[in-house]
Design a protein around this motif. Structure first.
Motif, PDB file in Angstrom:
ATOM      1  N   SER A 120       0.828  -1.214   0.000  1.00  0.00           N
ATOM      2  CA  SER A 120       0.000   0.000   0.000  1.00  0.00           C
ATOM      3  C   SER A 120       0.860   1.259   0.000  1.00  0.00           C
ATOM      4  CB  SER A 120      -0.910   0.027   1.229  1.00  0.00           C
ATOM      5  OG  SER A 120      -1.758  -1.080   1.242  1.00  0.00           O
ATOM      6  N   LYS A 121       2.166   1.063  -0.096  1.00  0.00           N
ATOM      7  CA  LYS A 121       3.158   2.153  -0.056  1.00  0.00           C
ATOM      8  C   LYS A 121       3.093   2.906   1.267  1.00  0.00           C
ATOM      9  CE  LYS A 121       3.007   2.332  -5.017  1.00  0.00           C
ATOM     10  NZ  LYS A 121       1.755   1.659  -5.298  1.00  0.00           N
ATOM     11  N   LYS A 122       2.983   2.128   2.335  1.00  0.00           N
ATOM     12  CA  LYS A 122       2.937   2.668   3.695  1.00  0.00           C
ATOM     13  C   LYS A 122       4.061   2.053   4.517  1.00  0.00           C
ATOM     14  CE  LYS A 122      -1.057   4.785   3.089  1.00  0.00           C
ATOM     15  NZ  LYS A 122      -0.900   6.027   2.400  1.00  0.00           N
ATOM     16  N   ALA A 123       4.489   2.798   5.522  1.00  0.00           N
ATOM     17  CA  ALA A 123       5.429   2.308   6.527  1.00  0.00           C
ATOM     18  C   ALA A 123       4.786   2.587   7.885  1.00  0.00           C
ATOM     19  CB  ALA A 123       6.770   3.015   6.396  1.00  0.00           C
ATOM     20  N   GLU A 124       5.420   2.110   8.934  1.00  0.00           N
ATOM     21  CA  GLU A 124       4.853   2.270  10.270  1.00  0.00           C
ATOM     22  C   GLU A 124       5.395   3.529  10.958  1.00  0.00           C
ATOM     23  OE1 GLU A 124       4.229  -2.401  11.419  1.00  0.00           O
ATOM     24  OE2 GLU A 124       6.213  -1.532  11.752  1.00  0.00           O
ATOM     25  N   ASP A 129       5.303   9.813   6.565  1.00  0.00           N
ATOM     26  CA  ASP A 129       4.208  10.791   6.541  1.00  0.00           C
ATOM     27  C   ASP A 129       4.722  12.126   6.012  1.00  0.00           C
ATOM     28  OD1 ASP A 129       2.679   8.827   7.638  1.00  0.00           O
ATOM     29  OD2 ASP A 129       2.293   9.842   9.545  1.00  0.00           O
ATOM     30  N   GLY A 130       3.941  12.746   5.171  1.00  0.00           N
ATOM     31  CA  GLY A 130       4.293  14.047   4.632  1.00  0.00           C
ATOM     32  C   GLY A 130       5.233  13.989   3.434  1.00  0.00           C
ATOM     33  N   LEU A 131       5.681  12.802   3.058  1.00  0.00           N
ATOM     34  CA  LEU A 131       6.592  12.694   1.911  1.00  0.00           C
ATOM     35  C   LEU A 131       5.851  12.507   0.585  1.00  0.00           C
ATOM     36  CD1 LEU A 131       9.504  10.496   3.341  1.00  0.00           C
ATOM     37  CD2 LEU A 131       9.419  12.984   3.035  1.00  0.00           C
TER      38      LEU A 131
END
Length: 172
Positions: A120-124, A129-131
């Protein structure tokens, strides 16, 4: 207000520092094991699925000498964030080539941050965030004050070294 912001930044920094580096998880979107969050270069290039393409592509890539000479003159104390997916074909191709360019430039490894994302192109923990990460890999160049100078998203427009040169030339 300044104290509150300082404390908030310290807490975020502690969360990031406390994160497990080279964390392996199972990605439900791609139904495979991946790396997630902060990674070391060693962790990335020894991850089996990534290593498979890394070694031959790294060896085969030859950055343009003239571009590299010009680029070397412009590099100072910038910071580069590499956001990638160990599951992603473009990451598997472009990250080894990007590291070849950085190595040829003798870019300091301490000025490079590697962050792996899930399908999902997410990290923890808010580390990306904000990139505004839409595609991977995304190579973001920051100046020493943390201002974004430019980025290469998914694949270069020309070559990685030429695109980097264009980013560094904008800095002047």
């Amino acid at each position: 207000m300044k104290i509150f912001l300082s404390i908030t930044l310290i807490i975020i920094a502690m969360n990031v520092a406390a994160q497990e580096v080279n964390k392996k998880v199972h990605d439900k979107i791609h139904n495979k094991d991946i790396l997630l969050n902060a990674c070391s270069r060693q962790g990335l290039i020894t991850f089996p699925e990534f290593k498979e393409m890394y070694d031959p592509l790294y060896e085969a890539y030859i950055p343009d000498a003239a571009t590299m000479i010009e680029l070397k003159k412009l590099i100072k104390k910038e910071h580069i964030k590499i956001i990638l997916g160990t599951w992603c074909g473009d990451s598997k191709v472009n990250v080894p080539n990007f590291f070849k360019v950085l190595d040829a430039l003798q870019f300091k490894e301490k000025n490079t941050e590697i962050i792996a994302v899930d399908g999902s192109k997410k990290a923890e923990n808010g580390i990306i965030d904000g990139l505004n990460i839409i595609n991977v890999p995304t190579f973001i160049v920051f100046d020493k004050k943390g201002n974004e100078l430019g980025r290469i998203v998914e694949h270069p427009k020309t070559t990685l070294e030429a695109d980097l040169l264009a980013i560094f030339k904008k800095k002047k």
